[in-house]
Write a protein that holds these residues in place. Structure first.
Motif, PDB file in Angstrom:
ATOM      1  N   UNK A 257     -10.171  21.604  -7.240  1.00  0.00           N
ATOM      2  CA  UNK A 257      -9.194  21.175  -7.832  1.00  0.00           C
ATOM      3  C   UNK A 257      -9.020  19.907  -8.541  1.00  0.00           C
ATOM      4  N   UNK A 258      -8.545  19.997  -9.655  1.00  0.00           N
ATOM      5  CA  UNK A 258      -8.297  18.697 -10.336  1.00  0.00           C
ATOM      6  C   UNK A 258      -6.942  18.118 -10.130  1.00  0.00           C
ATOM      7  N   UNK A 259      -6.928  16.741  -9.795  1.00  0.00           N
ATOM      8  CA  UNK A 259      -5.861  16.314  -9.594  1.00  0.00           C
ATOM      9  C   UNK A 259      -5.834  14.687 -10.011  1.00  0.00           C
ATOM     10  N   UNK A 260      -4.718  14.153 -10.254  1.00  0.00           N
ATOM     11  CA  UNK A 260      -4.366  12.889 -10.336  1.00  0.00           C
ATOM     12  C   UNK A 260      -3.850  12.390  -9.208  1.00  0.00           C
ATOM     13  N   UNK A 261      -2.892  13.296  -8.552  1.00  0.00           N
ATOM     14  CA  UNK A 261      -2.224  13.025  -7.206  1.00  0.00           C
ATOM     15  C   UNK A 261      -3.009  12.841  -6.081  1.00  0.00           C
ATOM     16  N   UNK A 262      -3.298  11.877  -5.537  1.00  0.00           N
ATOM     17  CA  UNK A 262      -3.893  11.356  -4.235  1.00  0.00           C
ATOM     18  C   UNK A 262      -3.195  12.213  -2.832  1.00  0.00           C
ATOM     19  N   UNK A 263      -2.099  12.750  -3.107  1.00  0.00           N
ATOM     20  CA  UNK A 263      -1.339  13.621  -2.214  1.00  0.00           C
ATOM     21  C   UNK A 263      -2.002  14.875  -1.880  1.00  0.00           C
ATOM     22  N   UNK A 264      -3.092  15.066  -2.802  1.00  0.00           N
ATOM     23  CA  UNK A 264      -3.825  16.387  -2.645  1.00  0.00           C
ATOM     24  C   UNK A 264      -5.065  16.072  -1.557  1.00  0.00           C
ATOM     25  N   UNK A 265      -5.499  14.821  -1.224  1.00  0.00           N
ATOM     26  CA  UNK A 265      -6.536  14.601  -0.492  1.00  0.00           C
ATOM     27  C   UNK A 265      -6.670  15.292   1.068  1.00  0.00           C
ATOM     28  N   UNK A 266      -5.467  15.042   1.625  1.00  0.00           N
ATOM     29  CA  UNK A 266      -5.371  15.545   2.883  1.00  0.00           C
ATOM     30  C   UNK A 266      -5.719  17.225   2.883  1.00  0.00           C
TER      31      UNK A 266
ATOM     32  N   UNK B 184      -8.377   5.349  -1.585  1.00  0.00           N
ATOM     33  CA  UNK B 184      -7.349   5.579  -2.536  1.00  0.00           C
ATOM     34  C   UNK B 184      -7.194   4.100  -3.294  1.00  0.00           C
ATOM     35  N   UNK B 185      -7.121   3.107  -2.371  1.00  0.00           N
ATOM     36  CA  UNK B 185      -6.726   1.785  -2.933  1.00  0.00           C
ATOM     37  C   UNK B 185      -7.812   1.517  -3.780  1.00  0.00           C
ATOM     38  N   UNK B 186      -8.980   1.570  -3.618  1.00  0.00           N
ATOM     39  CA  UNK B 186     -10.359   1.102  -4.402  1.00  0.00           C
ATOM     40  C   UNK B 186     -10.321   1.748  -5.689  1.00  0.00           C
ATOM     41  N   UNK B 187      -9.859   3.185  -5.721  1.00  0.00           N
ATOM     42  CA  UNK B 187     -10.169   3.900  -7.063  1.00  0.00           C
ATOM     43  C   UNK B 187      -8.932   4.124  -7.663  1.00  0.00           C
ATOM     44  N   UNK B 188      -7.838   4.229  -7.075  1.00  0.00           N
ATOM     45  CA  UNK B 188      -6.460   4.803  -7.692  1.00  0.00           C
ATOM     46  C   UNK B 188      -5.465   3.662  -7.472  1.00  0.00           C
ATOM     47  N   UNK B 189      -5.798   2.476  -7.089  1.00  0.00           N
ATOM     48  CA  UNK B 189      -4.551   1.776  -6.656  1.00  0.00           C
ATOM     49  C   UNK B 189      -3.955   1.930  -5.519  1.00  0.00           C
ATOM     50  N   UNK B 190      -3.149   0.918  -4.890  1.00  0.00           N
ATOM     51  CA  UNK B 190      -2.400   1.343  -3.717  1.00  0.00           C
ATOM     52  C   UNK B 190      -1.373   2.248  -3.680  1.00  0.00           C
TER      53      UNK B 190
END
Length: 235
Positions: free
Chosen positions: A192-201, A229-235
């Protein structure tokens, strides 16, 4: 041996490469999220796996066998199905007709098509109410459900989903992500391709991508690390 192996993949548009010799694996029976900001090369990656783009070098292997220059339709028959970015449903066809088109590679197996049809309706009950409605009249969330359902109709071993949450409310995005877990439990591996870190869980594996390279791979509890998430996508 992993279900999907990507090795040294270089892909570009014209002389300019977008992917820079990327390597990663996706294991059978997992949800893998390819995460990154816009322009990172995520869609290029899944479009290459689906056969829509040809690599300049490197290869994609399914079950240890190189897919070579096989066409998109041949890859569908081998078990790879793509739900593209932007949904791309057929607006003047009904929900049921859209699903039937997704089963084109299995059209000679009516029983298998019916079973997959029922499975899609089980995953997305809202489509049952809309099955005779034109796809173009559905809401954005319903169209996304239909696009995922149509990709499932070929009964893939590997389902590629490009930006499922794009343009959806947080609640609808979560609904789609939750269904990917059920799809995995039903025997289909999901990338699954995503920009949204909400997919991580909802992921068993996360690939963090930036500027055409895979920077980091996280598996299991590593994905839950908020610092990732913070390191690669920002807080």
């Amino acid at each position: 041996m992993s279900l999907l192996e990507v090795r040294g993949l270089v892909v570009g548009y014209g002389p300019h490469p977008v992917l820079h010799a990327i390597d990663f694996d996706v294991e059978e029976g997992e949800v893998c999220v390819l995460l990154g900001l816009n322009g990172a090369g995520k869609s290029t990656t899944v479009n290459t796996i689906a056969g829509l783009l040809r690599p300049q070098s490197g290869e994609v292997r399914l079950d240890g066998r190189s897919l070579g220059r096989r066409s998109p339709s041949a890859r569908v028959k081998q078990g790879i199905s793509l739900c593209p970015e932007g949904r791309r449903v057929f607006p003047r066809l009904t929900v049921r007709q859209n699903l039937r088109l997704g089963a084109w590679s299995r059209r000679r197996s009516p029983r298998a098509v019916r079973e997959q049809h029922d499975l899609v309706f089980d995953y997305f009950p809202r489509l049952v109410e809309r099955q005779d409605q034109l796809a173009g009249t559905l809401s954005g969330g319903e169209q996304q459900m239909l696009a995922v359902g149509r990709a499932l109709m070929s009964r893939p071993r590997l389902l590629l989903i490009d930006e499922a949450s794009l343009g959806l409310s947080p609640a609808l995005a979560r609904t789609v992500w939750e269904v990917t877990s059920r799809i995995r439990d039903g025997g289909t591996t999901v990338l699954m391709v995503e920009q949204n870190a909400g997919a991580l869980p909802f992921a068993d594996r996360a690939l963090i991508m930036e500027k055409g390279t895979v920077l980091h791979t996280a598996v299991g509890e590593q994905i839950r690390n908020v610092n990732l998430r913070e390191a690669y996508l920002g807080a």
